[in-house]
Enzyme design. Structure first.
Site, mmCIF file in Angstrom:
data_model
loop_
_atom_site.group_PDB
_atom_site.id
_atom_site.type_symbol
_atom_site.label_atom_id
_atom_site.label_comp_id
_atom_site.label_asym_id
_atom_site.label_seq_id
_atom_site.Cartn_x
_atom_site.Cartn_y
_atom_site.Cartn_z
ATOM 1 C CG ASP A 54 -2.028 0.987 1.172
ATOM 2 O OD1 ASP A 54 -1.740 2.203 1.053
ATOM 3 O OD2 ASP A 54 -3.186 0.575 1.261
ATOM 4 C CB ILE A 55 1.107 4.292 -2.123
ATOM 5 C CG1 ILE A 55 -0.337 4.749 -2.236
ATOM 6 C CG2 ILE A 55 1.539 3.500 -3.344
ATOM 7 C CD1 ILE A 55 -0.566 5.792 -3.313
ATOM 8 C CG ASN A 78 -11.972 -0.792 4.438
ATOM 9 O OD1 ASN A 78 -12.224 -1.230 5.552
ATOM 10 N ND2 ASN A 78 -10.814 -0.223 4.156
ATOM 11 N N GLY A 99 -15.530 2.539 4.471
ATOM 12 C CA GLY A 99 -14.191 3.092 4.310
ATOM 13 C C GLY A 99 -13.516 2.744 2.999
ATOM 14 C CD GLN A 100 -14.846 -0.586 -2.047
ATOM 15 O OE1 GLN A 100 -15.985 -0.825 -1.671
ATOM 16 N NE2 GLN A 100 -14.296 -1.176 -3.096
ATOM 17 C CG HIS A 148 -8.800 -2.884 -1.959
ATOM 18 N ND1 HIS A 148 -9.869 -2.188 -2.502
ATOM 19 C CD2 HIS A 148 -8.376 -2.131 -0.914
ATOM 20 C CE1 HIS A 148 -10.062 -1.061 -1.824
ATOM 21 N NE2 HIS A 148 -9.173 -1.011 -0.845
ATOM 22 C CG HIS A 170 -6.698 -2.751 3.401
ATOM 23 N ND1 HIS A 170 -5.926 -1.660 3.080
ATOM 24 C CD2 HIS A 170 -7.929 -2.516 2.900
ATOM 25 C CE1 HIS A 170 -6.679 -0.787 2.412
ATOM 26 N NE2 HIS A 170 -7.899 -1.291 2.287
#
Length: 115
Positions: A31-32, A88, A94-95, A101, A103
């Site tokens: 994740d960035i 999410n 919270g998506q 995806h 996490h």
């Protein structure tokens, strides 16, 4: 694939990512904006907007995704102390990217409730 989806662009190599796992069905990358010392996103290459969009046709894909997560955890060194897996869904969940995806968060203690 959706042309405007940032994750589809990563899959197509239009945007670079630090990939930790890839096969014909899924890709996993760092994740960035990590929320933990280890924070990897595991996504299907098929564009599915969110968890609610999974159909019976996706059963094999989802089973495959879940079956590779332990190997990704081992690659990241998370198997001994564990990790959290989060999905999410939509705005209130919270998506922020409309591509399903997961996490994978680790290398720190996770509190509950998450917030």
């Amino acid at each position: 694939m959706q042309a405007s989806c940032i994750f589809c662009k990563i899959i197509n190599r239009d945007i670079p990512a630090k990939i930790v796992y890839e096969d014909e069905l899924i890709i996993a990358f760092h994740d960035i904006s990590p929320a933990a010392p280890a924070h990897v996103l595991v996504i299907p290459k098929k564009h599915i907007a969110n968890l609610l969009e999974i159909t019976a046709d996706d059963n094999k894909l989802m089973a495959h995704l879940m079956s590779v997560i332990p190997g990704i955890a081992k690659t990241l060194g998370l198997e001994e102390k564990g990790f959290r897996l989060v999905v999410n869904t939509k705005e209130n969940g919270g998506q922020t990217v409309d591509h399903l995806h997961f996490h994978m968060l680790g290398e720190r203690f996770m509190t509950w409730p998450p917030g």
